[in-house]
Design a protein around this motif. Structure first.
Motif, PDB file in Angstrom:
ATOM      1  N   LYS A  78       0.822  -1.213   0.000  1.00  0.00           N
ATOM      2  CA  LYS A  78       0.000   0.000   0.000  1.00  0.00           C
ATOM      3  C   LYS A  78       0.854   1.261   0.000  1.00  0.00           C
ATOM      4  O   LYS A  78       0.453   2.294  -0.556  1.00  0.00           O
ATOM      5  N   SER A  79       2.044   1.209   0.585  1.00  0.00           N
ATOM      6  CA  SER A  79       2.878   2.409   0.710  1.00  0.00           C
ATOM      7  C   SER A  79       3.341   2.949  -0.640  1.00  0.00           C
ATOM      8  O   SER A  79       3.686   4.131  -0.756  1.00  0.00           O
ATOM      9  N   VAL A  80       3.356   2.099  -1.674  1.00  0.00           N
ATOM     10  CA  VAL A  80       3.749   2.574  -3.004  1.00  0.00           C
ATOM     11  C   VAL A  80       2.551   2.639  -3.959  1.00  0.00           C
ATOM     12  O   VAL A  80       2.709   2.750  -5.173  1.00  0.00           O
ATOM     13  N   GLY A  81       1.338   2.543  -3.396  1.00  0.00           N
ATOM     14  CA  GLY A  81       0.129   2.630  -4.216  1.00  0.00           C
ATOM     15  C   GLY A  81      -0.381   1.298  -4.708  1.00  0.00           C
ATOM     16  O   GLY A  81      -1.211   1.236  -5.617  1.00  0.00           O
ATOM     17  N   GLY A  82       0.120   0.202  -4.094  1.00  0.00           N
ATOM     18  CA  GLY A  82      -0.339  -1.119  -4.496  1.00  0.00           C
ATOM     19  C   GLY A  82      -1.802  -1.347  -4.158  1.00  0.00           C
ATOM     20  O   GLY A  82      -2.401  -0.638  -3.356  1.00  0.00           O
ATOM     21  N   GLY A  83      -2.384  -2.366  -4.790  1.00  0.00           N
ATOM     22  CA  GLY A  83      -3.806  -2.648  -4.639  1.00  0.00           C
ATOM     23  C   GLY A  83      -4.495  -2.628  -5.974  1.00  0.00           C
ATOM     24  O   GLY A  83      -3.957  -2.143  -6.970  1.00  0.00           O
ATOM     25  N   SER A  84      -5.706  -3.148  -6.020  1.00  0.00           N
ATOM     26  CA  SER A  84      -6.384  -3.323  -7.308  1.00  0.00           C
ATOM     27  C   SER A  84      -6.846  -2.013  -7.938  1.00  0.00           C
ATOM     28  O   SER A  84      -6.854  -1.876  -9.158  1.00  0.00           O
ATOM     29  N   LEU A  85      -7.212  -1.022  -7.127  1.00  0.00           N
ATOM     30  CA  LEU A  85      -7.814   0.188  -7.684  1.00  0.00           C
ATOM     31  C   LEU A  85      -6.861   0.942  -8.601  1.00  0.00           C
ATOM     32  O   LEU A  85      -7.183   1.202  -9.771  1.00  0.00           O
ATOM     33  N   LEU A  86      -5.701   1.322  -8.099  1.00  0.00           N
ATOM     34  CA  LEU A  86      -4.777   2.108  -8.909  1.00  0.00           C
ATOM     35  C   LEU A  86      -4.079   1.267  -9.969  1.00  0.00           C
ATOM     36  O   LEU A  86      -3.724   1.779 -11.029  1.00  0.00           O
ATOM     37  N   ASP A  87      -3.900  -0.017  -9.685  1.00  0.00           N
ATOM     38  CA  ASP A  87      -3.162  -0.854 -10.620  1.00  0.00           C
ATOM     39  C   ASP A  87      -4.009  -1.270 -11.816  1.00  0.00           C
ATOM     40  O   ASP A  87      -3.566  -1.137 -12.961  1.00  0.00           O
ATOM     41  N   ILE A  88      -5.219  -1.766 -11.563  1.00  0.00           N
ATOM     42  CA  ILE A  88      -6.055  -2.256 -12.662  1.00  0.00           C
ATOM     43  C   ILE A  88      -7.447  -1.644 -12.677  1.00  0.00           C
ATOM     44  O   ILE A  88      -8.080  -1.561 -13.733  1.00  0.00           O
ATOM     45  N   GLY A  89      -7.940  -1.195 -11.531  1.00  0.00           N
ATOM     46  CA  GLY A  89      -9.260  -0.552 -11.496  1.00  0.00           C
ATOM     47  C   GLY A  89      -9.303   0.724 -12.305  1.00  0.00           C
ATOM     48  O   GLY A  89     -10.374   1.147 -12.761  1.00  0.00           O
ATOM     49  N   ILE A  90      -8.151   1.313 -12.509  1.00  0.00           N
ATOM     50  CA  ILE A  90      -8.058   2.539 -13.299  1.00  0.00           C
ATOM     51  C   ILE A  90      -8.609   2.329 -14.718  1.00  0.00           C
ATOM     52  O   ILE A  90      -9.163   3.260 -15.309  1.00  0.00           O
ATOM     53  N   TYR A  91      -8.505   1.107 -15.243  1.00  0.00           N
ATOM     54  CA  TYR A  91      -8.966   0.851 -16.614  1.00  0.00           C
ATOM     55  C   TYR A  91     -10.499   0.842 -16.738  1.00  0.00           C
ATOM     56  O   TYR A  91     -11.043   1.518 -17.621  1.00  0.00           O
ATOM     57  N   PRO A  92     -11.235   0.093 -15.909  1.00  0.00           N
ATOM     58  CA  PRO A  92     -12.696   0.211 -15.972  1.00  0.00           C
ATOM     59  C   PRO A  92     -13.185   1.626 -15.680  1.00  0.00           C
ATOM     60  O   PRO A  92     -14.131   2.100 -16.321  1.00  0.00           O
ATOM     61  N   VAL A  93     -12.539   2.300 -14.718  1.00  0.00           N
ATOM     62  CA  VAL A  93     -12.919   3.690 -14.408  1.00  0.00           C
ATOM     63  C   VAL A  93     -12.704   4.567 -15.628  1.00  0.00           C
ATOM     64  O   VAL A  93     -13.562   5.383 -15.987  1.00  0.00           O
ATOM     65  N   PHE A  94     -11.570   4.391 -16.302  1.00  0.00           N
ATOM     66  CA  PHE A  94     -11.287   5.189 -17.495  1.00  0.00           C
ATOM     67  C   PHE A  94     -12.280   4.882 -18.615  1.00  0.00           C
ATOM     68  O   PHE A  94     -12.684   5.788 -19.359  1.00  0.00           O
ATOM     69  N   ALA A  95     -12.691   3.619 -18.732  1.00  0.00           N
ATOM     70  CA  ALA A  95     -13.676   3.254 -19.760  1.00  0.00           C
ATOM     71  C   ALA A  95     -14.965   4.037 -19.559  1.00  0.00           C
ATOM     72  O   ALA A  95     -15.589   4.501 -20.522  1.00  0.00           O
ATOM     73  N   ALA A  96     -15.372   4.195 -18.301  1.00  0.00           N
ATOM     74  CA  ALA A  96     -16.597   4.952 -18.015  1.00  0.00           C
ATOM     75  C   ALA A  96     -16.401   6.440 -18.277  1.00  0.00           C
ATOM     76  O   ALA A  96     -17.244   7.083 -18.924  1.00  0.00           O
ATOM     77  N   LEU A  97     -15.301   6.995 -17.797  1.00  0.00           N
ATOM     78  CA  LEU A  97     -15.078   8.437 -17.956  1.00  0.00           C
ATOM     79  C   LEU A  97     -14.932   8.824 -19.421  1.00  0.00           C
ATOM     80  O   LEU A  97     -15.401   9.893 -19.838  1.00  0.00           O
ATOM     81  N   SER A  98     -14.279   7.983 -20.209  1.00  0.00           N
ATOM     82  CA  SER A  98     -14.009   8.329 -21.609  1.00  0.00           C
ATOM     83  C   SER A  98     -15.219   8.161 -22.506  1.00  0.00           C
ATOM     84  O   SER A  98     -15.213   8.608 -23.658  1.00  0.00           O
ATOM     85  N   THR A  99     -16.274   7.525 -22.000  1.00  0.00           N
ATOM     86  CA  THR A  99     -17.480   7.319 -22.811  1.00  0.00           C
ATOM     87  C   THR A  99     -18.715   7.992 -22.236  1.00  0.00           C
ATOM     88  O   THR A  99     -19.566   8.486 -22.982  1.00  0.00           O
ATOM     89  N   LEU A 100     -18.811   8.035 -20.917  1.00  0.00           N
ATOM     90  CA  LEU A 100     -19.994   8.612 -20.258  1.00  0.00           C
ATOM     91  C   LEU A 100     -19.685   9.915 -19.531  1.00  0.00           C
ATOM     92  O   LEU A 100     -20.604  10.648 -19.154  1.00  0.00           O
ATOM     93  N   GLY A 101     -18.403  10.194 -19.316  1.00  0.00           N
ATOM     94  CA  GLY A 101     -18.028  11.395 -18.580  1.00  0.00           C
ATOM     95  C   GLY A 101     -18.055  11.170 -17.077  1.00  0.00           C
ATOM     96  O   GLY A 101     -18.169  10.040 -16.597  1.00  0.00           O
ATOM     97  N   ALA A 102     -17.971  12.251 -16.326  1.00  0.00           N
ATOM     98  CA  ALA A 102     -17.952  12.159 -14.864  1.00  0.00           C
ATOM     99  C   ALA A 102     -19.331  11.770 -14.344  1.00  0.00           C
ATOM    100  O   ALA A 102     -20.342  12.302 -14.802  1.00  0.00           O
TER     101      ALA A 102
END
Length: 334
Positions: free
Chosen positions: A179-203
């Motif tokens: 966790k001290s270097v940002g490990g975990g699913s959200l920043l490592d791989i969750g960023i991709y599903p989040v980006f899919a939503a933001l890039s198509t549906l917006g905030a």
């Protein structure tokens, strides 16, 4: 500050790249870098000189450095790719920008919005190119889907389902679980599903999120729902199981599915309201990092300081959304 982007003085028609960090992602990047015309890996830096030398031999780099500053100070290097753990992105980006080196920084851009804004401010102050390496947005299949959605091929999106999951061997010493270097699913791989939503549906208007955690405190799984006025995005990242890693856009008159793994070169299945399906395939011969490299090279040659595709605003929106999700699941890195 000048009203026009500062013109970068390149040493030759060939762009000399340096890489900070010699891990797994750097290896993939260097492999694709070798396939881009008028481009070469000039230098590789690692805190372990022997590791840098081995990496340099594998990818025919001219120079290998046992520390990052020596790479940054090399006058022959035009652009630097930062491939260190998330928590070092701001520090290493600042090191490069302060020496007027163009920076392509691996995602996530940094640990939080404050860090990202500091990096962008420094880029503008130094009039030096900076871009987040969100490679997915440059891939042909993803550009194709963005165009379909923009042009309402099947009407408006009603629901998006996007996931990314795999089951790595648990190792508390690994960056993924630290966790001290940002490990975990959200920043490592969750960023991709989040980006899919933001890039198509917006905030989204509102966000719901829940998570599971490893003993290290890093998140093992995140389940996220974005609520929009007329749509919903159901997103998931997990280190607890293999998932299909697809992005499925349910639209008014049909479905657009980016087949697994949606964030990297893939195929797209279009299904209309009558159930007729067409598979669209894309001829991508490399891992896929070459598309962002070519875009970055073009920006550098044109003297630009910001991408017109992976803009600063996109990066700020992405990290701000990840910050919001972290607050929902009470995940704190510091």
């Amino acid at each position: 500050m000048s009203l026009h982007p500062k013109t970068t003085i390149l040493k030759s028609t060939v762009i000399n790249w340096g890489i900070i960090g010699a891990g797994k992602i750097a290896t993939k990047f260097a492999s694709d870098l070798a396939a881009v015309s008028n481009t070469q890996l000039y230098g590789i830096a690692s805190r372990n000189l022997e590791k840098a030398k081995t990496f340099g031999q594998d990818f025919k780099a001219t120079m290998a450095y046992g520390n990052y500053k020596d790479l940054v100070l090399d006058p022959n290097i035009d652009a630097i790719y930062i491939a260190t753990p998330h928590s070092f992105h701001k520090e290493h980006t600042a090191l490069c920008l302060n020496h007027n080196k163009a920076v392509l920084c691996e995602k996530p851009f940094a640990m939080n919005l404050d860090e990202v804004e500091d990096m962008i401010q420094l880029s503008k102050q130094k009039e030096t190119l900076l871009m987040e390496a969100m490679w997915t947005i440059f891939l042909p299949h993803y550009r194709y889907v963005l165009d379909l959605i923009k042009n309402k091929h099947f009407g408006n999106i009603i629901k998006l389902e996007a996931d990314f999951g795999f089951h790595p061997t648990y190792d508390e010493t690994s960056r993924v679980f630290d966790k001290s270097v940002g490990g975990g699913s959200l920043l490592d791989i969750g960023i991709y599903p989040v980006f899919a939503a933001l890039s198509t549906l917006g905030a989204p208007e509102t966000i719901n999120a829940s998570a599971k955690f490893f003993d290290t405190g890093a998140d093992s799984e995140c389940n996220i729902t974005f609520h929009y006025k007329n749509a919903t995005a159901i997103l998931k990242s997990t280190f607890l199981e293999e998932t299909h890693t697809q992005a499925i856009f349910h639209c008014e008159e049909g479905t657009i599915k980016i087949n697994g793994r949606f964030h990297e070169p893939s195929s797209v299945t279009l299904t209309d309201s009558e159930g007729h399906s067409v598979l669209k395939e894309f001829d991508t011969k490399t891992i896929g990092y070459g598309y962002e490299i070519e875009h970055f090279n073009a920006l550098l040659r044109a003297g630009k300081t910001e991408s017109n595709i992976m803009t600063f605003n996109k990066s700020k929106q992405l990290i701000a959304t990840l910050d919001s999700i972290r607050r929902k699941i009470d995940l704190q890195y510091q």
